[in-house]
Design a protein around this motif. Structure first.
Motif, short mmCIF file in Angstrom:
data_model
loop_
_atom_site.label_atom_id
_atom_site.label_comp_id
_atom_site.label_asym_id
_atom_site.label_seq_id
_atom_site.Cartn_x
_atom_site.Cartn_y
_atom_site.Cartn_z
N LYS A 14 4.08 -8.44 0.45
CA LYS A 14 4.82 -8.21 1.70
C LYS A 14 5.00 -6.73 1.97
O LYS A 14 5.81 -6.35 2.80
N ARG A 15 4.28 -5.89 1.22
CA ARG A 15 4.32 -4.44 1.36
C ARG A 15 5.70 -3.85 1.01
O ARG A 15 6.06 -2.78 1.48
N THR A 59 5.68 -0.41 -0.64
CA THR A 59 5.43 0.66 0.35
C THR A 59 6.72 0.99 1.10
O THR A 59 7.04 2.16 1.30
N ILE A 81 -1.77 2.18 -3.20
CA ILE A 81 -0.54 2.35 -2.42
C ILE A 81 -0.14 3.82 -2.38
O ILE A 81 0.18 4.37 -1.33
N GLN A 86 -2.42 5.82 -0.14
CA GLN A 86 -2.14 5.53 1.27
C GLN A 86 -0.89 6.28 1.75
O GLN A 86 -0.80 6.63 2.94
#
Length: 178
Positions: A119-120, A123, A154, A157
């Motif tokens: 579900k990120r 991040t 991650i 990014q």
């Protein structure tokens, strides 16, 4: 034992005051004994059986959390560390924990409970930590286990870059402005 990669991200405050972005986050300036135990359980459950598992028991992870809060990795920066809490159950779902290690902010742990993955959340937690740190610091560091490709992706990014594998070398480069 797997090699560790030290990564760094330069920070910018964009002249905006820090505001907590999501109500489900709690910073860790003050943790009760019960919350410390829940944090230890979150970390143990998250790392158990993964590339980052060092074979700790849940009790040893409780000792690790106590040691971290008491300065094992430098002054614990609770005001820049966050726990994501499930709004329905109240359970800890993930965390980002930061210490002031050798004169730099270092993200010590990033973890997300297995049922909250995909579900990120890691991040979102990292963005919260980064936004908070950007009000006070020019850069943040973290360490990732070589081969933990999900975490590495991650971090890349989010703008982290590999700066080395040895703290003395990395910090000497930092002092020289490289």
């Amino acid at each position: 034992m797997r090699q560790k990669i030290i990564m760094k991200k330069k920070l910018t405050s964009e002249n905006q005051p820090y505001r907590k972005s999501v109500e489900q986050f709690m910073n860790l300036e003050k943790l009760s004994e019960e919350q410390q135990k829940e944090l230890a359980w979150l970390l143990w459950e998250t790392f158990h059986g993964t590339i980052d598992d060092l074979g700790e028991t849940p009790e040893e992870m409780e000792q690790e959390v106590t040691a971290m809060l008491n300065g094992k990795y430098g002054k614990f920066l609770g005001e820049h560390s966050f726990i994501s809490i499930d709004t329905e159950s109240g359970e800890f779902q993930g965390c980002g924990l930061v210490s002031f290690f050798r004169e730099i902010p270092l993200i010590i742990y990033v973890s997300v409970r297995s049922q909250a993955r995909g579900k990120r959340l890691s991040t979102v937690i990292l963005k919260e930590v980064i936004q908070s740190l950007s009000q006070e610091f020019d850069a943040v560091y973290l360490v990732v286990t070589d081969g933990n490709t999900i975490a590495e992706n991650i971090y890349h990014q989010l703008g982290f870059v590999e700066v080395g594998r040895d703290w003395d070398t990395v910090l000497n480069k930092n002092e020289e402005g490289e």
